[in-house]
Design a protein around this motif. Structure first.
Motif, PDB file in Angstrom:
ATOM      1  N   MET A   1      -2.337   1.103  -0.019  1.00 22.29           N
ATOM      2  CA  MET A   1      -3.557   0.417   0.631  1.00 22.29           C
ATOM      3  C   MET A   1      -2.673  -0.294   1.857  1.00 22.29           C
ATOM      4  SD  MET A   1      -6.552  -0.368   0.825  1.00 22.29           S
ATOM      5  CE  MET A   1      -7.815  -1.465   1.114  1.00 22.29           C
ATOM      6  N   LYS A   2      -1.408  -0.530   1.829  1.00 14.54           N
ATOM      7  CA  LYS A   2      -0.816  -1.310   2.863  1.00 14.54           C
ATOM      8  C   LYS A   2      -0.529  -0.232   4.056  1.00 14.54           C
ATOM      9  CE  LYS A   2       1.869  -4.661   0.631  1.00 14.54           C
ATOM     10  NZ  LYS A   2       1.437  -6.327   1.121  1.00 14.54           N
ATOM     11  N   GLU A   3      -0.252   1.042   3.767  1.00 16.69           N
ATOM     12  CA  GLU A   3      -0.225   2.090   4.558  1.00 16.69           C
ATOM     13  C   GLU A   3      -1.389   2.194   5.512  1.00 16.69           C
ATOM     14  OE1 GLU A   3       1.434   4.876   7.209  1.00 16.69           O
ATOM     15  OE2 GLU A   3       2.493   3.200   6.022  1.00 16.69           O
ATOM     16  N   ALA A   4      -2.761   2.200   4.816  1.00 16.35           N
ATOM     17  CA  ALA A   4      -3.962   2.515   5.371  1.00 16.35           C
ATOM     18  C   ALA A   4      -4.271   1.174   6.278  1.00 16.35           C
ATOM     19  CB  ALA A   4      -4.904   2.629   4.162  1.00 16.35           C
ATOM     20  N   GLU A   5      -3.815  -0.026   5.922  1.00 19.30           N
ATOM     21  CA  GLU A   5      -4.026  -1.113   6.576  1.00 19.30           C
ATOM     22  C   GLU A   5      -3.265  -1.109   7.699  1.00 19.30           C
ATOM     23  OE1 GLU A   5      -3.459  -4.415   4.112  1.00 19.30           O
ATOM     24  OE2 GLU A   5      -5.358  -4.204   2.959  1.00 19.30           O
ATOM     25  N   ARG A   6      -1.972  -0.638   7.631  1.00 22.01           N
ATOM     26  CA  ARG A   6      -1.076  -0.511   9.152  1.00 22.01           C
ATOM     27  C   ARG A   6      -1.705   0.391   9.966  1.00 22.01           C
ATOM     28  NH1 ARG A   6       1.796   2.565  11.428  1.00 22.01           N
ATOM     29  NH2 ARG A   6       1.745   4.243   9.735  1.00 22.01           N
ATOM     30  N   LEU A   7      -1.927   1.536   9.246  1.00 21.16           N
ATOM     31  CA  LEU A   7      -2.513   2.671  10.208  1.00 21.16           C
ATOM     32  C   LEU A   7      -3.771   2.128  11.137  1.00 21.16           C
ATOM     33  CD1 LEU A   7      -2.530   5.531  11.335  1.00 21.16           C
ATOM     34  CD2 LEU A   7      -3.714   6.196   9.253  1.00 21.16           C
ATOM     35  N   ALA A   8      -4.750   1.460  10.238  1.00 20.25           N
ATOM     36  CA  ALA A   8      -5.980   1.066  10.823  1.00 20.25           C
ATOM     37  C   ALA A   8      -5.616  -0.091  11.874  1.00 20.25           C
ATOM     38  CB  ALA A   8      -6.763   0.248   9.645  1.00 20.25           C
ATOM     39  N   GLU A   9      -4.645  -0.866  11.894  1.00 17.36           N
ATOM     40  CA  GLU A   9      -4.288  -1.863  12.721  1.00 17.36           C
ATOM     41  C   GLU A   9      -3.731  -1.143  13.954  1.00 17.36           C
ATOM     42  OE1 GLU A   9      -3.431  -5.048  14.713  1.00 17.36           O
ATOM     43  OE2 GLU A   9      -4.500  -5.258  12.771  1.00 17.36           O
ATOM     44  N   GLU A  10      -2.891  -0.184  13.761  1.00 22.17           N
ATOM     45  CA  GLU A  10      -2.553   0.788  14.927  1.00 22.17           C
ATOM     46  C   GLU A  10      -3.431   1.235  15.622  1.00 22.17           C
ATOM     47  OE1 GLU A  10       0.395   4.709  15.640  1.00 22.17           O
ATOM     48  OE2 GLU A  10       0.730   3.376  13.700  1.00 22.17           O
ATOM     49  N   ILE A  11      -4.485   1.867  14.991  1.00 22.92           N
ATOM     50  CA  ILE A  11      -5.667   2.676  15.453  1.00 22.92           C
ATOM     51  C   ILE A  11      -6.421   1.532  16.445  1.00 22.92           C
ATOM     52  CG2 ILE A  11      -7.928   3.810  15.055  1.00 22.92           C
ATOM     53  CD1 ILE A  11      -6.338   5.522  12.768  1.00 22.92           C
ATOM     54  N   SER A  12      -6.524   0.594  15.929  1.00 19.47           N
ATOM     55  CA  SER A  12      -7.500  -0.629  16.524  1.00 19.47           C
ATOM     56  C   SER A  12      -6.761  -1.050  17.783  1.00 19.47           C
ATOM     57  CB  SER A  12      -7.629  -1.932  15.638  1.00 19.47           C
ATOM     58  OG  SER A  12      -6.705  -2.708  15.529  1.00 19.47           O
ATOM     59  N   ARG A  13      -5.351  -0.947  17.980  1.00  8.80           N
ATOM     60  CA  ARG A  13      -4.717  -1.337  19.367  1.00  8.80           C
ATOM     61  C   ARG A  13      -4.880  -0.090  20.176  1.00  8.80           C
ATOM     62  NH1 ARG A  13      -1.038  -3.536  15.531  1.00  8.80           N
ATOM     63  NH2 ARG A  13       0.394  -1.805  16.133  1.00  8.80           N
ATOM     64  N   GLY A  14      -5.182   0.925  19.701  1.00  9.60           N
ATOM     65  CA  GLY A  14      -5.244   2.151  20.954  1.00  9.60           C
ATOM     66  C   GLY A  14      -6.083   2.146  21.970  1.00  9.60           C
ATOM     67  N   PRO A  15      -6.134   3.210  22.548  1.00 14.28           N
ATOM     68  CA  PRO A  15      -7.129   3.338  23.598  1.00 14.28           C
ATOM     69  C   PRO A  15      -8.531   3.940  23.332  1.00 14.28           C
ATOM     70  CG  PRO A  15      -5.773   5.673  23.497  1.00 14.28           C
ATOM     71  CD  PRO A  15      -5.428   4.261  22.412  1.00 14.28           C
ATOM     72  N   LEU A  16      -9.132   2.884  23.089  1.00 16.70           N
ATOM     73  CA  LEU A  16     -10.807   3.088  22.553  1.00 16.70           C
ATOM     74  C   LEU A  16     -11.546   4.185  23.390  1.00 16.70           C
ATOM     75  CD1 LEU A  16     -13.104   2.441  20.611  1.00 16.70           C
ATOM     76  CD2 LEU A  16     -13.594   0.616  22.231  1.00 16.70           C
ATOM     77  N   MET A  17     -11.346   4.036  24.754  1.00 13.14           N
ATOM     78  CA  MET A  17     -12.329   4.805  25.581  1.00 13.14           C
ATOM     79  C   MET A  17     -11.680   6.503  25.395  1.00 13.14           C
ATOM     80  SD  MET A  17     -14.455   2.825  26.736  1.00 13.14           S
ATOM     81  CE  MET A  17     -15.218   3.750  28.204  1.00 13.14           C
ATOM     82  N   ALA A  18     -10.280   6.566  25.059  1.00 13.23           N
ATOM     83  CA  ALA A  18      -9.979   7.968  25.092  1.00 13.23           C
ATOM     84  C   ALA A  18     -10.432   8.339  23.720  1.00 13.23           C
ATOM     85  CB  ALA A  18      -8.460   7.807  25.151  1.00 13.23           C
ATOM     86  N   TYR A  19     -10.360   7.343  22.466  1.00 10.20           N
ATOM     87  CA  TYR A  19     -10.807   7.798  21.216  1.00 10.20           C
ATOM     88  C   TYR A  19     -12.258   8.432  21.355  1.00 10.20           C
ATOM     89  CZ  TYR A  19      -6.681   5.746  19.034  1.00 10.20           C
ATOM     90  OH  TYR A  19      -5.542   5.152  18.619  1.00 10.20           O
TER      91      TYR A  19
END
Length: 70
Positions: A1-19
């Motif tokens: 679960m901690k790894e999933a939360e870390r990944l979600a946090e990383e994705i949320s800081r990413g380039p939304l428009m490019a996603y």
């Protein structure tokens, strides 16, 4: 679960428009010609976003990215 939360946090800081552009390209990739057409359209738009300018600036300044989804 901690790894999933870390990944979600990383994705949320990413380039939304490019996603979003990537998702659109995947959805229309019924053939190479269509995919390349959509990629050209989307990449052309992304070059004018704040996130693009942030990516270039962060790279030049060798600092952590701070995308805003704009």
């Amino acid at each position: 679960m901690k790894e999933a939360e870390r990944l979600a946090e990383e994705i949320s800081r990413g380039p939304l428009m490019a996603y979003l552009a990537g998702k659109k390209m995947i959805n229309v990739s019924l053939g190479l010609e269509n995919f390349l057409r959509v990629e050209l359209e989307e990449q052309s738009k992304l070059a004018y976003t704040e996130d693009f300018r942030e990516g270039v600036s962060a790279f030049k300044e060798k600092r952590r990215l701070q995308f805003k989804g704009k």
